[in-house]
Design a protein around this motif. Structure first.
Motif, PDB file in Angstrom:
ATOM      1  N   ASP A 149      45.722  34.139  38.941  1.00  0.00           N
ATOM      2  CA  ASP A 149      44.758  33.398  38.767  1.00  0.00           C
ATOM      3  C   ASP A 149      43.755  33.206  40.031  1.00  0.00           C
ATOM      4  O   ASP A 149      42.582  33.208  40.018  1.00  0.00           O
ATOM      5  CB  ASP A 149      44.915  31.746  38.209  1.00  0.00           C
TER       6      ASP A 149
ATOM      7  N   ASP B 225      38.620  41.612  40.993  1.00  0.00           N
ATOM      8  CA  ASP B 225      39.436  41.705  39.802  1.00  0.00           C
ATOM      9  C   ASP B 225      40.450  43.076  39.633  1.00  0.00           C
ATOM     10  O   ASP B 225      40.085  44.010  38.712  1.00  0.00           O
ATOM     11  CB  ASP B 225      38.488  42.085  38.508  1.00  0.00           C
TER      12      ASP B 225
ATOM     13  N   LEU C 272      42.186  36.407  41.176  1.00  0.00           N
ATOM     14  CA  LEU C 272      41.074  36.856  40.560  1.00  0.00           C
ATOM     15  C   LEU C 272      40.007  35.733  40.740  1.00  0.00           C
ATOM     16  O   LEU C 272      38.889  36.190  40.114  1.00  0.00           O
ATOM     17  CB  LEU C 272      41.475  36.876  38.899  1.00  0.00           C
TER      18      LEU C 272
ATOM     19  N   THR D 110      40.623  41.914  33.087  1.00  0.00           N
ATOM     20  CA  THR D 110      41.022  40.868  34.030  1.00  0.00           C
ATOM     21  C   THR D 110      40.114  39.555  33.941  1.00  0.00           C
ATOM     22  O   THR D 110      40.195  38.640  34.830  1.00  0.00           O
ATOM     23  CB  THR D 110      41.070  41.260  35.511  1.00  0.00           C
TER      24      THR D 110
ATOM     25  N   GLN E 195      39.803  33.007  39.393  1.00  0.00           N
ATOM     26  CA  GLN E 195      39.546  31.937  38.361  1.00  0.00           C
ATOM     27  C   GLN E 195      40.117  30.770  38.657  1.00  0.00           C
ATOM     28  O   GLN E 195      39.786  29.950  37.893  1.00  0.00           O
ATOM     29  CB  GLN E 195      40.171  32.539  37.194  1.00  0.00           C
TER      30      GLN E 195
ATOM     31  N   ASN F  98      38.568  48.204  36.020  1.00  0.00           N
ATOM     32  CA  ASN F  98      37.052  48.089  36.406  1.00  0.00           C
ATOM     33  C   ASN F  98      36.771  48.401  37.801  1.00  0.00           C
ATOM     34  O   ASN F  98      35.732  48.758  37.976  1.00  0.00           O
ATOM     35  CB  ASN F  98      36.938  46.774  36.418  1.00  0.00           C
ATOM     36  N   ASN F  99      37.939  48.898  38.356  1.00  0.00           N
ATOM     37  CA  ASN F  99      37.506  49.723  39.820  1.00  0.00           C
ATOM     38  C   ASN F  99      37.620  51.344  39.681  1.00  0.00           C
ATOM     39  O   ASN F  99      36.958  51.719  40.560  1.00  0.00           O
ATOM     40  CB  ASN F  99      38.463  49.250  40.811  1.00  0.00           C
TER      41      ASN F  99
END
Lengths: 441, 321
Positions: free
Chosen positions: A409, A268, A412, B180, A414, B158-159
């Protein structure tokens, strides 16, 4: 906003003098009238002298150099005006993202630029929309030929058998690496292929850099994908359909996601964070555009630049090019046309200075002068390996809407690479058909 | 209510002629044009900048309208039909974006109604440094969306962001992908929006709270009402007109959310957080399909109008039996 008022006033004064001098000369029968200098209104003039002797004129010049490249462009413009008393360049600098929305609207309303710079992958779109005009005659006037450019970059400015762009530079994806990390991991040479790249990642991990290669989901993720796809023998687009979802593409995208799965990259990674992490020394390697050079120089971090390693079979990497364009606003007015030509010729000849902005000048004749000792020098030798997107109108937007989404996508986690690309590809093909219909009609 | 009578020429003569007649209201004497003269400046602006674009927009929505191309063929209701045809290209993206808008609105509106009220109630009591706190709550609202978004994009990363870092320090999960992944992205977007715009609603509440007559509270206390009962029976009814206003503007503002998701999540992951306005901008301004974008905006408008009717119905004055 950049203000040019004091300079402009000075130029105007000086320009007035020159103009009256020119008029006197013309009256004596010895000089050249503006009409002679400019030739026909359609760019088919007889002779280009490199001089503009007409009345004082203002050229509206639009570009998107808002980053570390901006000051270099401004310096070039200032120098041009210092050398040309009767031409005033009025620059308008707009973020690229807005630039491509505003230019068509402004030109449509008759308020657009006379000359400007846009990315190569936007030329076809704007040509199809009649925003920009063919420059074959101009290129001929300026005596610019393929000999002075790499074939890729010269051919890329052509859409529908006509030239729409005069190349200023090439800027590509490259591998930036942290030299301190490399030294600590005992890596002496930057990796050049898949094997040495993975070995470098392992060595970096062994040296305590747990996540040495962050994988971005967004920009420049799709540029990495395009690079890998072409290294793997694939192509992104055919004439009428998207082809990035084939086996080569899936393999390329799986490799990218693999960096996360195998622990070389955190998951992410949000937009920009892989670059910020690199700048902060949190990650050791990043693939990004050479336009980041000045920013990295300024940050004072220990870095070096190398071509993107050939992970798959073919040596290739994504690149783009800034190209000068003209609008009908410039070509409809003889004086403006003449002055614009002088401007484009001068900028092209002085594009060695443009290397300071972190780019690779497109003209081979100025590359040596401009690139010696620069960070991007190692890339310049590989200009025949660069891959541009094909000149199909609307492709920029198609890529944003489909390929970028699919890459994001999959990176990530997903969606599976195959499924994401398949969906993206079919949607891209549909959008291309739609575009073909609107531009054809 | 008092009526100010404006004297008109001829008035006096009239009055003399008809003797002692009760003075008539001025307006009727001036002919029917007078109110229009008063309205003219506003109507001019309203007509130019609201009515004309609305009409032009409707006209555009009936065409395949690419303003850079010479041909703008009339396609009738095709653009609308495409939005309701599951097989068409715009269908999926548009309804995804409408769903995203709905998720955001449902998530943010209740918080933006309740939290500012709590803040306003606290700010309405007397305590030292009250003005400072009022300023502190209002301050974020002054920032532009670009500033807010860039700020939070880095904080929420987030990182490398601070939010996860401090969550980790507190022993909470520190690997939430705030920008994300969903639903974390929704929490982030709603949270940022509440932080950003809470002050505005709070200020309006505060003004309304200060308009409620103190005597009502005194009377309630005399009747033995406790704090909750005072809130329930004095504060809430006193706030009702303002509440309708705040609810409406908050719903409309939330339904028009664009900048936050454009700048913080880029509509991602995938197109999950791409709102209707985002989609309309994307289709109209980047894909040059003004006709389709205009049709989308009319569908969105219709949805919002239905919603406002529902809100007004919910807040209608109920006849006390």
């Amino acid at each position: 906003m950049r203000t040019t008022t004091p300079t402009r006033r000075r130029r105007l004064g000086a320009g007035a003098l020159t103009a009256s001098a020119a008029l006197v000369l013309a009256a004596c029968g010895g000089g050249m009238t503006p009409e002679d200098a400019a030739g026909g209104g359609d760019g088919e003039s007889a002779e280009f002298t490199g001089e503009y002797t007409g009345p004082d004129i203002e050229l509206s010049y639009w570009n998107g150099f808002t980053g570390g490249d901006g000051p270099f462009m401004q310096e070039m413009v200032d120098q041009f005006m210092a050398e040309h008393d009767n031409i005033t360049i009025v620059p308008n600098t707009i973020q690229w993202a807005d630039f491509y929305q505003r230019v068509p609207a402004a030109v449509n309303a008759g308020e657009g630029p006379d000359v400007g710079v846009m990315h190569l992958d936007q030329l076809a779109t704007n040509a199809a929309r009649n925003v920009i005009v063919p420059l074959d005659a101009v290129a001929e006037q300026l005596e610019l030929t393929e000999d002075d450019f790499s074939e890729e970059v010269w051919q890329a400015g052509i859409y529908d058998d006509q030239r729409y762009g005069i190349p200023l530079d090439v800027h590509s994806l490259a591998m930036f690496y942290n030299t301190e990390h490399f030294a600590a991991a005992g890596i002496t040479e930057p990796p050049t292929d898949g094997e040495s790249f993975m070995a470098a990642l392992d060595a970096l991990q062994a040296a305590g850099y747990e996540q040495p290669f962050w994988m971005p989901a967004r920009w420049p993720g799709h540029l990495m994908f395009l690079t890998l796809l072409q290294q793997n023998g694939g192509g992104a687009y055919g004439e009428e359909e998207a082809t990035f979802g084939g086996a080569e593409g899936v393999e390329a995208l799986e490799w990218m996601r693999g960096m996360v799965d195998e622990g070389y990259s955190p998951s992410d990674v949000a937009q920009d964070s892989q670059y910020v992490a690199f700048k902060n020394g949190e990650t050791s390697i990043t693939w990004d555009g050479i336009w980041q050079i000045n920013d990295l120089e300024e940050s004072g971090m220990p870095y070096a630049l190398a071509p993107v390693p050939t992970i798959f079979d073919e040596e290739a990497f994504w690149a783009n090019s800034h190209q000068f364009f003209m609008t009908k606003q410039a070509t409809q007015d003889e004086d403006k046309l003449a002055a614009s030509q002088v401007f484009l010729a001068w900028m092209s000849e002085h594009s060695a200075d443009w290397a300071g902005a972190g780019m690779i000048p497109a003209r081979e004749s100025v590359q040596e002068e401009g690139l010696a000792g620069t960070a991007q020098e190692p890339i310049a030798a590989l200009l025949d390996k660069v891959r541009f997107l094909p000149a199909i109108p609307g492709l920029g937007q198609v890529t944003t809407e489909t390929m970028e989404q699919a890459v994001a996508d999959a990176v990530l986690g997903q969606a599976e690479a195959g499924a994401a690309l398949e969906q993206g590809q079919s949607q891209a093909t549909e959008l291309m058909a739609e575009n073909a219909e609107s531009f054809g009609g | 209510m008092t009526t100010t009578r404006v004297a008109a020429p001829g008035d006096t003569a009239d009055a003399l002629q008809h003797g002692r007649r009760a003075p008539r209201r001025g307006v009727a004497k001036h002919g029917k044009a007078t109110p229009w003269f008063f309205l003219a400046p506003y109507l001019l602006l309203f007509g130019t900048f609201v009515i004309a674009p609305v009409v032009l927009g409707a006209w555009i929505s009936l065409h395949r309208w690419d303003y850079t191309l010479p041909g703008k063929p009339f396609v009738g209701l095709e653009n609308y039909a495409a939005l309701f045809d599951p097989g068409s290209i715009p269908f999926e993206d548009f309804w995804n974006s409408m769903r995203a808008t709905a998720i955001f609105t449902v998530g943010s509106v209740p918080l933006l109604l309740v939290l500012p009220l709590v803040v306003a109630l606290v700010m309405n009591t007397k305590f030292p440094g009250r003005n400072l706190f009022r300023a502190v709550y209002f301050a974020p609202y002054v920032l532009g969306v670009a500033v807010v978004a860039v700020l939070w994009r880095y904080l929420l990363d987030n990182n490398i962001g601070l939010v996860n870092y401090y969550l980790g320090r507190l022993g909470l999960p520190d690997d939430t992908a705030w920008t994300t992944s969903t639903p974390a992205a929704w929490i982030a977007l709603v949270g940022v929006t509440v932080w950003w715009t809470l002050g505005y609603n709070a200020v309006i509440y505060l003004a309304a709270l200060q308009d409620i007559p103190r005597e009502l509270y005194e009377a309630a206390r005399v009747d033995g009402a406790n704090a909750w009962q005072q809130f329930r029976h004095v504060t809430v009814p006193g706030l009702r007109p303002v509440l309708v206003f705040i609810t409406m503007i908050t719903i409309i503002a939330s339904a028009n959310m664009f900048g936050q998701s454009y700048l913080i999540t880029q509509g991602g992951p995938g197109r999950e957080t791409r709102t209707a306005i985002y989609q309309i901008a994307e289709v109209g301004l980047r894909q040059y399909q003004m006709g389709s974008a205009a049709a989308m905006s009319y569908v969105l408008t219709a949805a919002l109008m239905v919603l406002s009717v529902i809100v007004f119905w919910l807040f209608r004055e109920r006849k006390s039996s």
